[in-house]
Design a protein around this motif. Sequence first.
Motif, PDB file in Angstrom:
ATOM      1  N   UNK A 202      10.586  19.872  -2.521  1.00 59.21           N
ATOM      2  CA  UNK A 202      10.809  19.904  -1.074  1.00 59.21           C
ATOM      3  C   UNK A 202      11.317  18.555  -0.554  1.00 59.21           C
ATOM      4  N   UNK A 203      10.783  17.477  -1.087  1.00 61.32           N
ATOM      5  CA  UNK A 203      11.243  16.132  -0.689  1.00 61.32           C
ATOM      6  C   UNK A 203      12.713  15.966  -1.031  1.00 61.32           C
ATOM      7  N   UNK A 204      13.103  16.417  -2.213  1.00 60.83           N
ATOM      8  CA  UNK A 204      14.497  16.286  -2.630  1.00 60.83           C
ATOM      9  C   UNK A 204      15.430  17.126  -1.763  1.00 60.83           C
ATOM     10  N   UNK A 205      14.977  18.286  -1.320  1.00 59.90           N
ATOM     11  CA  UNK A 205      15.780  19.102  -0.394  1.00 59.90           C
ATOM     12  C   UNK A 205      15.955  18.348   0.920  1.00 59.90           C
ATOM     13  N   UNK A 206      14.886  17.726   1.384  1.00 57.91           N
ATOM     14  CA  UNK A 206      14.948  16.949   2.620  1.00 57.91           C
ATOM     15  C   UNK A 206      15.904  15.764   2.478  1.00 57.91           C
ATOM     16  N   UNK A 207      15.839  15.066   1.365  1.00 54.00           N
ATOM     17  CA  UNK A 207      16.746  13.942   1.112  1.00 54.00           C
ATOM     18  C   UNK A 207      18.182  14.448   1.056  1.00 54.00           C
ATOM     19  N   UNK A 208      18.384  15.582   0.401  1.00 50.65           N
ATOM     20  CA  UNK A 208      19.716  16.198   0.329  1.00 50.65           C
ATOM     21  C   UNK A 208      20.266  16.443   1.739  1.00 50.65           C
ATOM     22  N   UNK A 209      19.453  17.061   2.594  1.00 49.09           N
ATOM     23  CA  UNK A 209      19.894  17.356   3.963  1.00 49.09           C
ATOM     24  C   UNK A 209      20.252  16.081   4.726  1.00 49.09           C
ATOM     25  N   UNK A 210      19.422  15.063   4.568  1.00 43.21           N
ATOM     26  CA  UNK A 210      19.677  13.784   5.254  1.00 43.21           C
ATOM     27  C   UNK A 210      20.990  13.169   4.770  1.00 43.21           C
ATOM     28  N   UNK A 211      21.212  13.197   3.468  1.00 43.95           N
ATOM     29  CA  UNK A 211      22.432  12.617   2.899  1.00 43.95           C
ATOM     30  C   UNK A 211      23.666  13.378   3.351  1.00 43.95           C
ATOM     31  N   UNK A 212      23.575  14.708   3.373  1.00 38.60           N
ATOM     32  CA  UNK A 212      24.714  15.522   3.808  1.00 38.60           C
ATOM     33  C   UNK A 212      25.001  15.269   5.296  1.00 38.60           C
ATOM     34  N   UNK A 213      23.947  15.196   6.080  1.00 43.51           N
ATOM     35  CA  UNK A 213      24.065  14.968   7.513  1.00 43.51           C
ATOM     36  C   UNK A 213      24.719  13.619   7.825  1.00 43.51           C
ATOM     37  N   UNK A 214      24.377  12.620   7.022  1.00 47.17           N
ATOM     38  CA  UNK A 214      24.907  11.275   7.250  1.00 47.17           C
ATOM     39  C   UNK A 214      26.092  10.933   6.355  1.00 47.17           C
ATOM     40  N   UNK A 215      26.567  11.908   5.597  1.00 45.91           N
ATOM     41  CA  UNK A 215      27.749  11.725   4.757  1.00 45.91           C
ATOM     42  C   UNK A 215      27.558  10.753   3.618  1.00 45.91           C
TER      43      UNK A 215
ATOM     44  N   UNK B 192      10.840   5.801  -4.961  1.00 52.29           N
ATOM     45  CA  UNK B 192      11.653   6.001  -3.756  1.00 52.29           C
ATOM     46  C   UNK B 192      13.075   5.474  -3.920  1.00 52.29           C
ATOM     47  N   UNK B 193      13.211   4.309  -4.527  1.00 54.83           N
ATOM     48  CA  UNK B 193      14.556   3.733  -4.677  1.00 54.83           C
ATOM     49  C   UNK B 193      15.436   4.593  -5.586  1.00 54.83           C
ATOM     50  N   UNK B 194      14.852   5.181  -6.617  1.00 52.43           N
ATOM     51  CA  UNK B 194      15.617   6.063  -7.504  1.00 52.43           C
ATOM     52  C   UNK B 194      16.058   7.322  -6.758  1.00 52.43           C
ATOM     53  N   UNK B 195      15.174   7.861  -5.943  1.00 49.88           N
ATOM     54  CA  UNK B 195      15.511   9.066  -5.181  1.00 49.88           C
ATOM     55  C   UNK B 195      16.618   8.758  -4.178  1.00 49.88           C
ATOM     56  N   UNK B 196      16.538   7.595  -3.542  1.00 49.60           N
ATOM     57  CA  UNK B 196      17.557   7.214  -2.549  1.00 49.60           C
ATOM     58  C   UNK B 196      18.936   7.035  -3.169  1.00 49.60           C
ATOM     59  N   UNK B 197      18.999   6.692  -4.447  1.00 49.15           N
ATOM     60  CA  UNK B 197      20.277   6.488  -5.145  1.00 49.15           C
ATOM     61  C   UNK B 197      20.927   7.797  -5.591  1.00 49.15           C
ATOM     62  N   UNK B 198      20.181   8.895  -5.540  1.00 46.31           N
ATOM     63  CA  UNK B 198      20.734  10.182  -5.978  1.00 46.31           C
ATOM     64  C   UNK B 198      21.794  10.674  -5.006  1.00 46.31           C
ATOM     65  N   UNK B 199      22.798  11.348  -5.554  1.00 49.85           N
ATOM     66  CA  UNK B 199      23.806  11.974  -4.700  1.00 49.85           C
ATOM     67  C   UNK B 199      23.201  13.242  -4.093  1.00 49.85           C
TER      68      UNK B 199
END
Length: 161
Positions: A147-160, A45-52
């Motif tokens: 699918x998880x990575x797409x969701x993380x992408x959307x969250x990151x884009x949404x929150x800048x 999880x921590x590695x995924x959270x660090x991704x751009x």
Amino acid sequence: MHKTAKEELERWDTILDEYEKSIGLPQYNGSVSSDELNEYLNMDRSQIEKLSPEDCIQISMRLAQFSLHVQRTANRETARHNWADETIKEVIADEINNYKGYGYIEKSMQAIKHNEKASNLNSIKKYAKQRMDRLSYIANGIKNLSDILVSVHRTKVKHGS
């Protein structure tokens, strides 16, 4: 001269390849190396959270492509299994009633056991079943991570992020 079960299977594999090509499905080019795939599949999880956001979507795309390849491979095994199953029925049709048993399954197992071609086909069927079961699970796992990575992408884009 009759073809062996393996020769018949190879002929059907060629037919399936030609069919996939005729409907425009490209062959998988192996663009994800096993090292790269292992890295993605073992991210915590921590590695995924660090991704751009861009990394998330790129990795997701690569995983989705690989998942499709694995699913197509599983589908091929399903086709092999079904082909072997139907061909076994044809091969033993004339002799199944020569065996005693409670029902069709018991009689067919005896007929398969005593017919070399049916026995060879049954080996193909069992091997294909094992592979399709395993591949379907793997394809789903890879697709879930995508699918998880797409969701993380959307969250990151949404929150800048």
